[in-house]
Design a protein around this motif. Structure first.
Motif, PDB file in Angstrom:
ATOM      1  N   VAL A  38       0.836  -1.196   0.000  1.00  0.00           N
ATOM      2  CA  VAL A  38       0.000   0.000   0.000  1.00  0.00           C
ATOM      3  C   VAL A  38       0.871   1.246   0.000  1.00  0.00           C
ATOM      4  CG1 VAL A  38      -1.650   1.371   1.329  1.00  0.00           C
ATOM      5  CG2 VAL A  38      -2.014  -1.077   1.061  1.00  0.00           C
ATOM      6  N   GLY A  39       1.813   1.322   0.926  1.00  0.00           N
ATOM      7  CA  GLY A  39       2.678   2.498   1.017  1.00  0.00           C
ATOM      8  C   GLY A  39       1.869   3.777   1.042  1.00  0.00           C
ATOM      9  N   GLU A  40       2.153   4.669   0.133  1.00  0.00           N
ATOM     10  CA  GLU A  40       1.436   5.940   0.026  1.00  0.00           C
ATOM     11  C   GLU A  40       0.366   5.875  -1.066  1.00  0.00           C
ATOM     12  OE1 GLU A  40       1.993   8.619   2.010  1.00  0.00           O
ATOM     13  OE2 GLU A  40       3.361   7.330   3.138  1.00  0.00           O
ATOM     14  N   ASN A  41       0.045   4.702  -1.545  1.00  0.00           N
ATOM     15  CA  ASN A  41      -0.844   4.539  -2.688  1.00  0.00           C
ATOM     16  C   ASN A  41      -2.265   4.177  -2.287  1.00  0.00           C
ATOM     17  OD1 ASN A  41       1.309   4.978  -4.510  1.00  0.00           O
ATOM     18  ND2 ASN A  41       1.990   2.893  -4.144  1.00  0.00           N
ATOM     19  N   LEU A  42      -2.868   4.943  -1.413  1.00  0.00           N
ATOM     20  CA  LEU A  42      -4.250   4.704  -1.042  1.00  0.00           C
ATOM     21  C   LEU A  42      -5.152   5.119  -2.202  1.00  0.00           C
ATOM     22  CD1 LEU A  42      -4.083   5.990   2.604  1.00  0.00           C
ATOM     23  CD2 LEU A  42      -4.323   3.621   1.869  1.00  0.00           C
ATOM     24  N   VAL A  43      -6.220   4.359  -2.406  1.00  0.00           N
ATOM     25  CA  VAL A  43      -7.097   4.533  -3.561  1.00  0.00           C
ATOM     26  C   VAL A  43      -8.471   5.009  -3.101  1.00  0.00           C
ATOM     27  CG1 VAL A  43      -8.194   3.291  -5.468  1.00  0.00           C
ATOM     28  CG2 VAL A  43      -5.890   2.678  -4.753  1.00  0.00           C
ATOM     29  N   LEU A  44      -9.032   5.955  -3.840  1.00  0.00           N
ATOM     30  CA  LEU A  44     -10.404   6.374  -3.561  1.00  0.00           C
ATOM     31  C   LEU A  44     -11.368   5.288  -4.018  1.00  0.00           C
ATOM     32  CD1 LEU A  44     -10.399  10.118  -4.674  1.00  0.00           C
ATOM     33  CD2 LEU A  44     -10.429   9.223  -2.341  1.00  0.00           C
ATOM     34  N   ALA A  45     -12.431   5.114  -3.271  1.00  0.00           N
ATOM     35  CA  ALA A  45     -13.432   4.096  -3.600  1.00  0.00           C
ATOM     36  C   ALA A  45     -14.236   4.496  -4.828  1.00  0.00           C
ATOM     37  CB  ALA A  45     -14.375   3.906  -2.417  1.00  0.00           C
ATOM     38  N   ASP A  46     -14.705   3.498  -5.558  1.00  0.00           N
ATOM     39  CA  ASP A  46     -15.646   3.756  -6.646  1.00  0.00           C
ATOM     40  C   ASP A  46     -16.973   4.133  -6.003  1.00  0.00           C
ATOM     41  OD1 ASP A  46     -13.890   3.116  -8.698  1.00  0.00           O
ATOM     42  OD2 ASP A  46     -14.393   0.992  -8.604  1.00  0.00           O
ATOM     43  N   MET A  47     -17.548   5.213  -6.461  1.00  0.00           N
ATOM     44  CA  MET A  47     -18.782   5.699  -5.870  1.00  0.00           C
ATOM     45  C   MET A  47     -19.958   5.462  -6.810  1.00  0.00           C
ATOM     46  SD  MET A  47     -17.638   6.783  -3.023  1.00  0.00           S
ATOM     47  CE  MET A  47     -19.257   7.171  -2.472  1.00  0.00           C
ATOM     48  N   ASP A  48     -21.083   5.156  -6.218  1.00  0.00           N
ATOM     49  CA  ASP A  48     -22.326   5.063  -6.975  1.00  0.00           C
ATOM     50  C   ASP A  48     -22.692   6.481  -7.412  1.00  0.00           C
ATOM     51  OD1 ASP A  48     -25.073   4.985  -7.692  1.00  0.00           O
ATOM     52  OD2 ASP A  48     -25.318   3.176  -6.502  1.00  0.00           O
TER      53      ASP A  48
END
Length: 94
Positions: A38-48
């Protein structure tokens, strides 16, 4: 976190504010590798797309920006590294 850890989460279960279900065949080594990657690579969730209706200025925003705004508001990038750093316990039933 579920979006960031897609490789180890159960795709059939919906995450909640309190938990996310991991794959049944996940090993401690798989979990360790996923957390380390993961490191600094957090991902935004797919949103409806329906989630943007609650934004005050949703009609004035391009859809892509509105969706990204909702996803960013729901993300907790400050706490995620702390949660990922917590100890984990694996229990096997069988």
């Amino acid at each position: 976190m579920a979006a960031t850890l897609q490789s180890v989460t159960d795709p059939l279960q919906r995450p909640t504010d309190s938990w996310l279900r991991l794959r049944e065949n996940l090993t401690p080594a798989d979990w360790r590798a996923a957390r380390e990657n993961v490191g600094e690579n957090l991902v935004l969730a797919d949103m409806d797309r329906r989630a943007v209706r609650g934004l005050k200025f949703s009609a004035a925003l391009p859809e892509r920006l509105a969706v990204a705004t909702v996803a960013a508001r729901l993300a907790d990038f400050e706490s995620a590294p702390s949660v990922l750093g917590e100890s984990a316990r694996f229990q096997y039933d069988g």
